[in-house]
Design an enzyme around this catalytic site. Sequence first.
Site, PDB file in Angstrom:
ATOM      1  N   ALA A 194       0.582  -1.103  -0.091  1.00 34.16           N
ATOM      2  CA  ALA A 194      -0.300   0.156   0.454  1.00 34.16           C
ATOM      3  C   ALA A 194       0.880   1.666  -0.170  1.00 34.16           C
ATOM      4  O   ALA A 194       1.902   1.096   0.907  1.00 34.16           O
ATOM      5  CB  ALA A 194      -0.680  -0.228   1.187  1.00 34.16           C
ATOM      6  N   PHE A 198       2.268   9.774   3.302  1.00 33.48           N
ATOM      7  CA  PHE A 198       3.781   9.653   3.442  1.00 33.48           C
ATOM      8  C   PHE A 198       4.432   8.487   3.290  1.00 33.48           C
ATOM      9  O   PHE A 198       5.356   8.350   3.626  1.00 33.48           O
ATOM     10  CB  PHE A 198       4.034  10.139   5.159  1.00 33.48           C
ATOM     11  CG  PHE A 198       2.836  11.108   5.965  1.00 33.48           C
ATOM     12  CD1 PHE A 198       3.580  12.472   5.230  1.00 33.48           C
ATOM     13  CD2 PHE A 198       1.491  10.967   7.080  1.00 33.48           C
ATOM     14  CE1 PHE A 198       2.368  13.266   5.708  1.00 33.48           C
ATOM     15  CE2 PHE A 198       1.060  12.327   7.208  1.00 33.48           C
ATOM     16  CZ  PHE A 198       1.152  13.427   6.502  1.00 33.48           C
ATOM     17  N   ASP A 317      -7.318  10.134  11.954  1.00 28.73           N
ATOM     18  CA  ASP A 317      -6.969   9.344  10.650  1.00 28.73           C
ATOM     19  C   ASP A 317      -8.282   8.715  10.983  1.00 28.73           C
ATOM     20  O   ASP A 317      -8.300   7.159  10.254  1.00 28.73           O
ATOM     21  CB  ASP A 317      -6.051   9.671  10.250  1.00 28.73           C
ATOM     22  CG  ASP A 317      -6.153   9.617   8.628  1.00 28.73           C
ATOM     23  OD1 ASP A 317      -7.196  10.423   8.056  1.00 28.73           O
ATOM     24  OD2 ASP A 317      -5.049   9.860   7.885  1.00 28.73           O
TER      25      ASP A 317
END
Length: 508
Positions: A194, A198, A317
């Site tokens: 993935a 960042f 998040d």
Amino acid sequence: MGAATKLAFGVFLISCSSGAILGRSQTQCVQYSYHPARSNTSGVEACVGEKDKRLHCYATWRNVSGNVELFKQGCWLDDVNCYDSAECVERREVSDIFFCCCEGNMCNEKFFYNPDRMQPTSSPVTPKLSVFMILLYSLVPIMGIATIVLFSFWIYRHHKLAYPPVLVPTQDPGLMPPSPLLGQKPLQLLEIKARGRFSCVWKARLLSDYVAVKIFPIQDKQSWQNEFEIYNLPGMKHENLLLFMGAEKRGSSLDIELWLITAYHEKGSLTEYLKANVLSWNELCHIAQTMARGLAYLHADAPGLRDGHKPSVAHRDIKSKNVLLKADLSACIADFGLSLKFEAGKSVGDTHGQVGTRRYMAPEVLEGAINFQRDAFLRIDMYAVGLVLWELAARCTAADGPVDEYMLPFEEEVGQHPSLEDMQEVVVHKKLRPKLRECWQKHPGLIMLCETIEECWDHEAEARLSAGCVEERVVQMQRNSNSTGPNDIVTVVTMVTNVDYPPKESSL
Ligand SMILES: *[C@@H]1O[C@H](CO)[C@@H](O)[C@H](O)[C@H]1NC(C)=O
Ligand SMILES: *[C@@H]1O[C@H](CO)[C@@H](O)[C@H](O)[C@H]1NC(C)=O
């Protein structure tokens, strides 16, 4: 045909033929595994790998003043450090765990320690690099090809000197102190799984286990540092939070990468899973309950744990991409790069309010109107939980109606790449939320789920449910819906055939 094409073609032919030759031969290795609690296992392992990749054998051991304690032996995947070495020899100067790899059937049966003191240290690396920079920038294309050849040779040589088990070229990880937990256990990066904002996440092999390695470039040190600190708080081990295994800095001063090593979950993120699968009612409940349990634990302030006082942590998040699924479909929450901890008497510190993923931002975040209190941050997480629960509902087969293709929350309203303004318009001004389908209102469990979703994504932050409360609701709705109704007998049967389910755990 240009020289470059010829060269490339030649390399292609060589790699094809060597791959073909190696592909035919079967590699077997001596297998051994030391278990402190159970009995040791030993035998012969037939190696399996990808086509056109080489296979090797390895051994790891300790040597306590001449007394050799074997740790593990087995197959090792394609690794340039093992090429053409018929004997298994550890050549580095090591003091703790020894590692060697070799090529050939059962070549790891015997293993040796032979530190090669004649090899140069890493000091010539820097001057070499600058010479290459000059070459690269000043010479004509023909010389460029020569440079590439020399450079690959340099990489190859350099690689031979590097910390053997790591498969990252252009680095010298041997220079960095390894993290205490991993010691010098060999780690092999296998494939990228993935890419995040960042970092990117690799599947990797640590001895015979798979782990995930999240690699940050040096520019994103802050995110790495923050995530590392959150994982290191007391009490961060929980079955519904991603298991942290170690952090490392890798590479030379010119090219540092920051690593976080965690447990690896083959099923990947909830987003990926929902794209490829639909959910039965019981599967939905299991995922929702374990996700809520993980978040409730993260949010909780828990003094007096075995390893200290766990502070309350806001994730900041939450989204389906940051919820991973274990083999039994239990959720575990990942990615703490933006998380904030709240310790009594300490200020939250420098923080920027408007962070996270736009699509999942609560109205107060989109407006930039949050107060910097703990509860405000926890409620922002709960808004996002509402959206994730909606994603689950949208892919659930329990309702009496068709199940749509997977869609992100608000994808219908704002598409794939919404701007901040798009999200403000929809969420704050029009006060829209993803659609709750009419057919969901006919299933006794889904009715409760819809209520719960609406109470999570309420415009008024104070009105939102807490994570602990969502967990309770899920337990209730599963109980209600499973008590009656012919539909549910069907879903229970599907569930049994699909997944190997653990016995239902009691609620907290
Ligand atoms: C496993 O092997 C170790 C030596 O590597 C030995 O000390 C230990 O007794 C063995 N354990 C069992 C249960 O056989
Ligand atoms: C273990 O250590 C002894 C001396 O300390 C050395 O002679 C021997 O080669 C070592 N063996 C292995 C397999 O590391």
